[in-house]
Design a protein around this motif. Structure first.
Motif, PDB file in Angstrom:
ATOM      1  N   MET A   1       0.914  -1.276   0.024  1.00  0.00           N
ATOM      2  CA  MET A   1      -0.048  -0.024  -0.191  1.00  0.00           C
ATOM      3  C   MET A   1       0.977   1.308   0.084  1.00  0.00           C
ATOM      4  N   THR A   2       0.539   2.274  -0.736  1.00  0.00           N
ATOM      5  CA  THR A   2       1.372   3.387  -0.645  1.00  0.00           C
ATOM      6  C   THR A   2       0.701   4.548   0.288  1.00  0.00           C
ATOM      7  N   ARG A   3       1.674   5.511   0.384  1.00  0.00           N
ATOM      8  CA  ARG A   3       1.291   6.340   1.358  1.00  0.00           C
ATOM      9  C   ARG A   3      -0.167   7.105   1.113  1.00  0.00           C
ATOM     10  N   ASP A   4      -0.212   7.485  -0.160  1.00  0.00           N
ATOM     11  CA  ASP A   4      -1.519   8.077  -0.783  1.00  0.00           C
ATOM     12  C   ASP A   4      -2.729   7.322  -0.764  1.00  0.00           C
ATOM     13  N   GLU A   5      -2.630   5.842  -0.998  1.00  0.00           N
ATOM     14  CA  GLU A   5      -3.446   5.036  -0.778  1.00  0.00           C
ATOM     15  C   GLU A   5      -3.785   4.847   0.684  1.00  0.00           C
ATOM     16  N   ALA A   6      -3.218   4.854   1.561  1.00  0.00           N
ATOM     17  CA  ALA A   6      -3.592   5.035   2.787  1.00  0.00           C
ATOM     18  C   ALA A   6      -4.518   6.156   3.227  1.00  0.00           C
ATOM     19  N   ILE A   7      -4.043   7.246   2.933  1.00  0.00           N
ATOM     20  CA  ILE A   7      -4.506   8.548   3.160  1.00  0.00           C
ATOM     21  C   ILE A   7      -6.091   8.493   2.257  1.00  0.00           C
ATOM     22  N   LYS A   8      -6.095   8.071   1.139  1.00  0.00           N
ATOM     23  CA  LYS A   8      -7.351   8.100   0.609  1.00  0.00           C
ATOM     24  C   LYS A   8      -8.425   6.963   1.283  1.00  0.00           C
ATOM     25  N   LEU A   9      -7.824   5.945   1.726  1.00  0.00           N
ATOM     26  CA  LEU A   9      -8.699   4.865   2.178  1.00  0.00           C
ATOM     27  C   LEU A   9      -9.199   5.340   3.688  1.00  0.00           C
ATOM     28  N   LEU A  10      -8.582   6.018   4.336  1.00  0.00           N
ATOM     29  CA  LEU A  10      -9.251   6.640   5.720  1.00  0.00           C
ATOM     30  C   LEU A  10      -9.791   8.191   5.397  1.00  0.00           C
ATOM     31  N   GLY A  11      -9.423   8.471   4.299  1.00  0.00           N
ATOM     32  CA  GLY A  11     -10.321   9.895   4.072  1.00  0.00           C
ATOM     33  C   GLY A  11      -9.632  10.911   4.994  1.00  0.00           C
ATOM     34  N   CYS A  12      -8.381  11.174   4.948  1.00  0.00           N
ATOM     35  CA  CYS A  12      -7.796  11.843   5.770  1.00  0.00           C
ATOM     36  C   CYS A  12      -6.586  12.546   5.222  1.00  0.00           C
TER      37      CYS A  12
END
Length: 65
Positions: A1-12
Motif C-alpha cells: 500500500m502506498t502512503r497516498d492509498e492509505a490517506i485515501k482509504l481513511l479519507g484523511c
C-alpha cells in the motif's frame, strides 16, 4: 500500500493519518511514498475496517428510523 492509498482509504490528511496511528507527521512524511511499512499497513487496514463497520451501523440505524 502506498502512503497516498492509505490517506485515501481513511479519507484523511497526512497529519490526520499520523494522529490516527499515534505517530508524528514527520514520521509519516519519511515513509517511502510507494510502500508504507507493513505493520503500519496493517494498522491502516484495521482502522479502515472499523470505520466501515461504524458507517454500516449508522446507515442501518438511519434506515430503520
Amino acid at each position: 500500500m502506498t502512503r497516498d492509498e492509505a490517506i485515501k482509504l481513511l479519507g484523511c490528511s497526512l497529519s490526520e493519518l499520523a494522529g490516527l496511528l499515534g505517530i508524528t507527521t514527520a514520521a509519516v512524511a519519511k515513509w517511502d511514498k510507494n510502500r508504507i511499512p507493513p505493520l503500519r499497513e496493517y494498522q491502516v487496514k484495521e482502522l479502515a475496517s472499523r470505520k466501515a463497520s461504524k458507517n454500516n451501523e449508522q446507515n442501518l440505524v438511519q434506515s430503520t428510523n
